[in-house]
Design a protein around this motif. Structure first.
Motif, PDB file in Angstrom:
ATOM      1  N   ILE A  78       5.747  60.866 -23.914  1.00 44.43           N
ATOM      2  CA  ILE A  78       6.954  60.066 -24.221  1.00 44.43           C
ATOM      3  C   ILE A  78       7.625  60.759 -25.275  1.00 44.43           C
ATOM      4  CG2 ILE A  78       7.742  57.724 -24.835  1.00 44.43           C
ATOM      5  CD1 ILE A  78       6.243  58.171 -22.166  1.00 44.43           C
ATOM      6  N   ARG A  79       8.836  60.755 -25.528  1.00 51.08           N
ATOM      7  CA  ARG A  79       9.950  61.342 -26.506  1.00 51.08           C
ATOM      8  C   ARG A  79      10.889  60.341 -27.021  1.00 51.08           C
ATOM      9  NH1 ARG A  79      10.543  62.822 -21.514  1.00 51.08           N
ATOM     10  NH2 ARG A  79      12.259  62.795 -20.486  1.00 51.08           N
ATOM     11  N   PRO A  80      11.259  60.632 -28.044  1.00 52.84           N
ATOM     12  CA  PRO A  80      12.232  59.561 -28.438  1.00 52.84           C
ATOM     13  C   PRO A  80      13.535  60.157 -27.831  1.00 52.84           C
ATOM     14  CG  PRO A  80      11.828  61.358 -30.112  1.00 52.84           C
ATOM     15  CD  PRO A  80      10.801  61.495 -29.159  1.00 52.84           C
ATOM     16  N   LEU A  81      14.546  58.983 -27.830  1.00 53.37           N
ATOM     17  CA  LEU A  81      15.939  59.351 -27.392  1.00 53.37           C
ATOM     18  C   LEU A  81      16.646  60.350 -28.279  1.00 53.37           C
ATOM     19  CD1 LEU A  81      17.093  55.636 -26.381  1.00 53.37           C
ATOM     20  CD2 LEU A  81      16.375  57.361 -24.956  1.00 53.37           C
ATOM     21  N   ALA A  82      17.267  61.061 -27.734  1.00 59.40           N
ATOM     22  CA  ALA A  82      18.314  62.102 -28.417  1.00 59.40           C
ATOM     23  C   ALA A  82      19.412  61.185 -29.079  1.00 59.40           C
ATOM     24  CB  ALA A  82      18.746  63.187 -27.356  1.00 59.40           C
ATOM     25  N   ASP A 117      16.428  52.331 -17.281  1.00 57.64           N
ATOM     26  CA  ASP A 117      17.201  53.861 -17.648  1.00 57.64           C
ATOM     27  C   ASP A 117      16.528  54.247 -19.006  1.00 57.64           C
ATOM     28  OD1 ASP A 117      18.391  53.529 -15.316  1.00 57.64           O
ATOM     29  OD2 ASP A 117      20.404  53.189 -16.225  1.00 57.64           O
ATOM     30  N   VAL A 118      16.567  53.385 -20.047  1.00 53.78           N
ATOM     31  CA  VAL A 118      16.040  54.136 -21.352  1.00 53.78           C
ATOM     32  C   VAL A 118      14.543  54.340 -21.317  1.00 53.78           C
ATOM     33  CG1 VAL A 118      15.488  53.188 -23.647  1.00 53.78           C
ATOM     34  CG2 VAL A 118      17.483  52.532 -22.512  1.00 53.78           C
ATOM     35  N   MET A 119      13.640  53.750 -20.378  1.00 50.32           N
ATOM     36  CA  MET A 119      12.484  54.083 -20.243  1.00 50.32           C
ATOM     37  C   MET A 119      12.230  55.331 -19.686  1.00 50.32           C
ATOM     38  SD  MET A 119      10.672  50.492 -18.981  1.00 50.32           S
ATOM     39  CE  MET A 119      10.852  49.095 -19.535  1.00 50.32           C
ATOM     40  N   SER A 120      13.102  55.731 -18.357  1.00 51.95           N
ATOM     41  CA  SER A 120      12.999  56.930 -17.696  1.00 51.95           C
ATOM     42  C   SER A 120      13.384  57.903 -18.741  1.00 51.95           C
ATOM     43  CB  SER A 120      14.042  56.996 -16.533  1.00 51.95           C
ATOM     44  OG  SER A 120      13.943  58.031 -15.989  1.00 51.95           O
ATOM     45  N   THR A 121      14.536  57.774 -19.388  1.00 48.90           N
ATOM     46  CA  THR A 121      15.020  58.921 -20.402  1.00 48.90           C
ATOM     47  C   THR A 121      13.767  59.336 -21.340  1.00 48.90           C
ATOM     48  OG1 THR A 121      17.144  58.217 -20.023  1.00 48.90           O
ATOM     49  CG2 THR A 121      16.876  59.613 -21.897  1.00 48.90           C
ATOM     50  N   ARG A 122      13.089  58.101 -21.979  1.00 47.74           N
ATOM     51  CA  ARG A 122      12.142  58.694 -22.777  1.00 47.74           C
ATOM     52  C   ARG A 122      10.786  59.355 -22.274  1.00 47.74           C
ATOM     53  NH1 ARG A 122      10.940  54.646 -27.148  1.00 47.74           N
ATOM     54  NH2 ARG A 122       9.569  56.669 -27.529  1.00 47.74           N
ATOM     55  N   GLY A 123      10.533  59.009 -21.030  1.00 47.77           N
ATOM     56  CA  GLY A 123       9.695  59.835 -20.299  1.00 47.77           C
ATOM     57  C   GLY A 123       8.663  58.707 -19.606  1.00 47.77           C
ATOM     58  N   GLU A 184      13.710  54.133 -32.476  1.00 43.68           N
ATOM     59  CA  GLU A 184      12.305  54.370 -33.158  1.00 43.68           C
ATOM     60  C   GLU A 184      12.021  55.904 -33.294  1.00 43.68           C
ATOM     61  OE1 GLU A 184       8.709  54.441 -31.181  1.00 43.68           O
ATOM     62  OE2 GLU A 184       9.529  52.709 -29.776  1.00 43.68           O
ATOM     63  N   PRO A 185      13.194  56.744 -33.603  1.00 38.00           N
ATOM     64  CA  PRO A 185      13.023  58.193 -33.528  1.00 38.00           C
ATOM     65  C   PRO A 185      12.037  58.645 -34.744  1.00 38.00           C
ATOM     66  CG  PRO A 185      15.180  57.636 -34.734  1.00 38.00           C
ATOM     67  CD  PRO A 185      14.467  56.266 -33.881  1.00 38.00           C
ATOM     68  N   HIS A 189       8.899  61.012 -33.849  1.00 42.23           N
ATOM     69  CA  HIS A 189       8.535  62.163 -34.451  1.00 42.23           C
ATOM     70  C   HIS A 189       7.068  62.277 -35.029  1.00 42.23           C
ATOM     71  CE1 HIS A 189      12.400  63.963 -33.352  1.00 42.23           C
ATOM     72  NE2 HIS A 189      13.006  62.794 -33.882  1.00 42.23           N
ATOM     73  N   ALA A 190       6.566  61.335 -35.919  1.00 42.53           N
ATOM     74  CA  ALA A 190       5.308  61.130 -36.696  1.00 42.53           C
ATOM     75  C   ALA A 190       4.411  61.455 -35.498  1.00 42.53           C
ATOM     76  CB  ALA A 190       5.375  60.049 -37.334  1.00 42.53           C
ATOM     77  N   ARG A 191       4.581  60.562 -34.499  1.00 38.62           N
ATOM     78  CA  ARG A 191       3.493  60.845 -33.172  1.00 38.62           C
ATOM     79  C   ARG A 191       3.257  62.240 -32.862  1.00 38.62           C
ATOM     80  NH1 ARG A 191       4.563  55.201 -30.384  1.00 38.62           N
ATOM     81  NH2 ARG A 191       3.630  53.964 -31.774  1.00 38.62           N
ATOM     82  N   ALA A 192       4.434  62.633 -32.393  1.00 37.15           N
ATOM     83  CA  ALA A 192       4.560  64.347 -31.775  1.00 37.15           C
ATOM     84  C   ALA A 192       4.170  65.139 -32.805  1.00 37.15           C
ATOM     85  CB  ALA A 192       5.923  64.473 -31.641  1.00 37.15           C
ATOM     86  N   ALA A 193       4.229  64.932 -34.067  1.00 33.82           N
ATOM     87  CA  ALA A 193       3.856  65.961 -35.123  1.00 33.82           C
ATOM     88  C   ALA A 193       2.499  65.841 -35.093  1.00 33.82           C
ATOM     89  CB  ALA A 193       4.436  65.674 -36.510  1.00 33.82           C
TER      90      ALA A 193
END
Length: 195
Positions: A78-82, A117-123, A184-185, A189-193
């Motif tokens: 799962i990724r943040p929205l651009a 749509d938001v969920m799909s875009t986030r992954g 929640e970017p 980002h903190a989770r991805a890091a």
């Protein structure tokens, strides 16, 4: 007269030691179970944890299912929205809310689709509702109950069984989830890091 076997000091010490080890093992297991329960209740929130208990039939099954959810979502990446997507979705949300006055039922339907749509875009996979709700509950435990309530109202609306007040409540619930999913970017980002 019964002949009771006489135990040596070594045998007595061995029996006591074995009993202490068994009791310590049981106590350790109970502590681990309690920690697991507390961790899952904190991660998923009380309402979602209680729902899992009802659906799972037992604490062990419910907790295994919750842990399975977390593992499934972790594998989804799962990724943040651009920033551009966030701005586009925010504008879409404003339009949906603006339509509520003239067409509350349609606005609720549009809000539900916008969230997909938001969920799909986030992954998040946007499969059937229960799977979607289970996936979202991993990272958004505080708002998942809002999503479930809004969706239930949207379903009643399609059958003509929702009042305008119900639809207003659905929009409030959808807005809460929308804000949580789209804003929640830093956390993402903190989770991805840390992964």
């Amino acid at each position: 007269v019964m002949n009771m076997p006489v135990l040596s000091t070594t045998e007595i010490t061995l029996i006591i030691s074995l009993a202490v080890i068994v009791v310590a093992g049981i106590a350790g297991l109970l502590v681990l179970r309690k920690r697991r329960t507390e961790r899952l209740r904190t991660q998923f929130g009380g309402a979602e944890y209680a729902r899992a208990l009802v659906e799972g039939g037992s604490r062990r099954h419910a907790e295994a299912r919750l842990e399975g959810r977390a593992e499934r979502v972790e594998a989804l990446h799962i990724r943040p929205l651009a920033p551009g997507d966030r701005a586009r979705f925010a504008e879409s949300w404003r339009r949906v809310e603006g339509r509520f006055v003239d067409g509350p039922g349609g606005a609720v339907t549009e809000a539900d689709q916008l969230l997909r749509d938001v969920m799909s875009t986030r992954g998040y996979p946007v499969t059937e509702f229960e799977q979607r709700a289970a996936d979202v509950s991993v990272d958004h435990p505080l708002v998942i109950e809002n999503y479930r309530r809004a969706h239930e109202i949207a379903l009643r609306q399609t059958r003509g069984q929702a009042s305008t007040e119900d639809l207003r409540q659905a929009m409030i619930h959808y807005r809460t989830l929308f804000e949580d999913l789209s804003g929640e970017p830093e956390l993402a980002h903190a989770r991805a890091a840390s992964a």
